[in-house]
Write an enzyme that holds these catalytic residues in place. Structure first.
Site, PDB file in Angstrom:
ATOM      1  N   GLU A 395      -1.458   1.038   0.207  1.00 40.66           N
ATOM      2  CA  GLU A 395      -1.955   1.836   1.318  1.00 40.66           C
ATOM      3  C   GLU A 395      -1.884   1.182   2.699  1.00 40.66           C
ATOM      4  O   GLU A 395      -2.913   1.014   3.375  1.00 40.66           O
ATOM      5  CB  GLU A 395      -3.397   2.283   1.029  1.00 40.66           C
ATOM      6  CG  GLU A 395      -3.485   3.177  -0.196  1.00 40.66           C
ATOM      7  CD  GLU A 395      -4.881   3.710  -0.471  1.00 40.66           C
ATOM      8  OE1 GLU A 395      -5.844   3.228   0.169  1.00 40.66           O
ATOM      9  OE2 GLU A 395      -5.014   4.604  -1.321  1.00 40.66           O
ATOM     10  N   GLU A 540      -1.541   6.560  -7.032  1.00 41.04           N
ATOM     11  CA  GLU A 540      -2.960   6.896  -7.180  1.00 41.04           C
ATOM     12  C   GLU A 540      -3.146   8.390  -7.009  1.00 41.04           C
ATOM     13  O   GLU A 540      -2.609   8.988  -6.070  1.00 41.04           O
ATOM     14  CB  GLU A 540      -3.829   6.161  -6.150  1.00 41.04           C
ATOM     15  CG  GLU A 540      -3.873   4.651  -6.312  1.00 41.04           C
ATOM     16  CD  GLU A 540      -4.802   3.997  -5.297  1.00 41.04           C
ATOM     17  OE1 GLU A 540      -5.643   4.715  -4.696  1.00 41.04           O
ATOM     18  OE2 GLU A 540      -4.690   2.775  -5.094  1.00 41.04           O
TER      19      GLU A 540
END
Length: 630
Positions: A395, A540
């Protein structure tokens, strides 16, 4: 704030030892009587270690009244004990007691329902316990946050809405962490811009020689034998094995090596081997394992820690084992169960709020440290095909007005250009092990007009398309990753969550599968799959099985199945604050409702789950990759 204090328990006997000390296999006993709220405090296990006595306490709170409780605080009298770990709760220690608070997701206890949480304590010699009462304080509104302390065992991956809103700058984590709450907090301290070339119809096989890539078969086709290793490749938008047969990575995330504990979470409670076996038996064929650069650097320099957040009574084979030892035992167990591992550089520092930091470096950890850590891991495990892929950075994010934020463009001199850093990191990994896959995530924002804002120089948020952190791959259309001869080792990756994690513009009133597909998924990342540029891996996705999340959960599941996408569900851990886990709070029992939902996304043939190993079946009843194609 309205507080109502209830004397919940008239204690018949608070704490008592069966024999004189924990080191002599004694147990804490707890008796209680109440007709409204039941509290059961039990000793899961106890063991001696390094001259201290350790005890794991499991606490179950059951609401036996006719009304629900919203938010609660429990005071447990414990003298001279040290908090070594805790899960599914927030703990504040004082000299003679522990104050235990709910987390955001388990504050409400409906009538007849229960919540379970736990603590690991250590004592110098025998515990000093006394006969006292436990009290509970329900609140009419959530308790105010305590700025002086952060719950270390729970803070990791507690994705609050504030950290996920695409138009709100990231909030820095609190600076001070209570020493007593820092679980096992050990003190040890550019690429050229040539244009992208089309992927060749060849790849470097196991021998390193260029071989013809066979046409991709949509159906299972027979395979005559197995190579000695299970390395994977990419072709168009598919991941393929050495025979050119498509495979799917369908797994889950299990975090902990990225956190202050420096070990998989849950080992304070459960047996490692049994948990790994259970994951394989449930049909997941790969585990995405978050890890920190700081921990890797410690391994690299020989500063190996002995994690305190490991229950050595439950895991006697881990006695005397360092964090690195446990990681390699975990790899062996995965191999024996037919599981593969994807290592994820989750963040730089080994801390539970590390995912909040937007980039891959900090004041203490440089970009070169990051490169070095990746190269070290890739080299150390170059001959172990249990680790089949590296997610180069979890991320990358940040907005244009942030001091440091991840960007995606073609200026290699920009230290925050994630595209350039990712290419260099990939080359370091592939130089050490040319067989692994490299997984490259996106960023958070990308310019709407690259003509006037090519290098993301504008600080106006209106000039950017936003996304979930690390999910924005719009830049690939203009500045694709170039790995040269290793292009067939590239996976792009995105993350996706629902409105229960954070509201987003595409979750407008009445949103549908088609609206989210066209407004967000296709322009942000799915076009890479649809245009056959490369595979897109959803590293995810997940959330709580609640009404607010239900439409999105069904839509992302349908997308994964319809497009046969590879993915790892977030997550196994029940202590993921805003998503919950596939395991319930005891770390043993599977959330069957959630598992049955996720089960349909796993790689299967004729009702059997398919592993990524050509020789080792997946779990107790699964198939090898070889078995799936024969």
């Amino acid at each position: 704030m309205i507080k109502q204090k209830r004397n919940i328990l008239s204690l018949l006997l608070m704490f008592m030892f069966a024999v004189t000390c924990l080191s002599q296999n004694s147990y804490l006993l707890f008796a209680k009587a109440d007709n409204q709220l039941d509290y059961i405090l039990s000793t899961k296990s106890s063991w001696p270690q390094d001259g201290r006595s350790f005890v794991q306490l499991d606490i179950t709170v059951t609401n036996t009244s006719q009304a629900g409780i919203t938010n609660w605080v429990i005071a447990v009298p414990v003298e001279q004990g040290t908090v070594e770990g805790h899960w599914c709760c927030d703990v504040t220690p004082s000299p003679d007691s522990l104050t235990i608070r709910n987390l955001p997701y388990n504050g409400t206890i409906e009538s007849g329902k229960s919540v379970t949480f736990g603590i690991t304590l250590s004592f110098n010699g025998c515990p000093n316990v006394t006969e006292k009462e436990i009290t509970v304080t329900p609140f009419a509104e959530p308790p105010a946050p305590r700025p002086e302390a952060v719950s270390s065992a729970v803070a990791i991956a507690n994705r609050s809405n504030a950290t996920r809103l695409p138009e709100v700058p990231a909030v820095s984590p609190p600076g001070a962490v209570s020493a007593a709450l820092t679980v096992a907090n050990f003190s040890f301290a550019p690429r050229s811009t040539e244009s992208f070339d089309a992927i060749d119809d060849t790849y470097s096989g196991i021998s390193g020689k260029s071989v013809d890539l066979p046409d991709i078969e949509e159906e299972f086709s027979p395979v005559s034998s197995c190579f000695d290793t299970d390395w994977l490749f990419t072709h168009g938008n598919k991941i393929v094995d050495a025979y050119g047969n498509p495979v799917r990575l369908t797994g889950l995330n299990w975090f902990g090596f990225n956190a202050t504990e420096r070990v998989l979470h849950g080992l304070w409670s459960v047996n490692l081997e049994q948990t790994v076996s259970s994951i394989a038996d449930k049909g997941f064929n790969i585990i995405r394992v978050p890890i920190s650069v700081e921990l890797i650097k410690e391994w690299q320099s020989g500063l190996n820690s002995y994690p305190g957040a490991v229950n050595l009574y439950t895991n006697p084979n881990l006695i005397g084992k360092t964090s690195l030892d446990i990681f390699e035992i975990f790899l062996d167990l995965c191999s024996q169960s037919g599981l593969k591992v994807l290592l994820d550089i989750h963040h730089a520092a080994a801390e539970n709020m590390g995912h909040m930091h937007p980039v891959w470096y900090t004041d203490a950890i440089t970009t070169n440290d990051y490169y070095s850590a990746l190269a070290y891991l890739a080299g150390r495990y170059a001959d172990d095909d249990t680790i089949v892929a590296y997610d180069l950075k979890n991320e990358p994010h940040g907005k244009a007005y942030d001091v440091s934020h991840a960007k995606w463009h073609d200026d290699v001199a920009d230290p925050d250009n994630w595209k350039a850093v990712a290419e260099e990191a990939a080359r370091r990994v592939l130089a050490a092990n040319p067989n692994v896959l490299v997984v490259i995530e996106g960023v958070e924002t990308f310019p709407k007009d690259i003509g006037s804002n090519r290098n993301s120089s504008s600080s106006n948020p209106e000039d950017y398309y936003s996304s979930w952190w690390g999910a924005n791959l719009r830049g690939v259309k203009h500045f694709p990753i170039n790995l040269g001869e290793f292009q067939n080792k590239l996976l792009y990756s995105t993350h996706d969550y629902g409105p229960a994690v954070s509201p987003q513009p595409w979750f407008h009133s009445g949103f549908t599968y088609d609206s989210i597909l066209n407004e967000y998924w296709l322009p942000t990342w799915l076009y890479i799959h649809e245009e056959n540029i490369a595979p897109v891996f959803i590293g995810e996705w997940g959330g709580r099985m609640i009404e607010e999340n239900s439409p999105w959960m069904q839509y992302i599941k349908d997308l994964i199945i319809n497009k046969q996408l590879s993915h790892t569900h977030w997550c196994l851990n029940p202590n993921s604050g805003d998503t919950g886990g596939l395991l319930l709070d005891d770390w043993v029992t599977w959330d069957e409702e959630k598992y049955e939902f996720v089960k349909g996304t796993l790689w299967q043939k004729d009702g059997k789950f398919i592993g990524l190993s050509c020789t080792q079946p997946l779990g107790e009843n699964g198939l090898t990759r070889y078995g799936a194609y024969n």
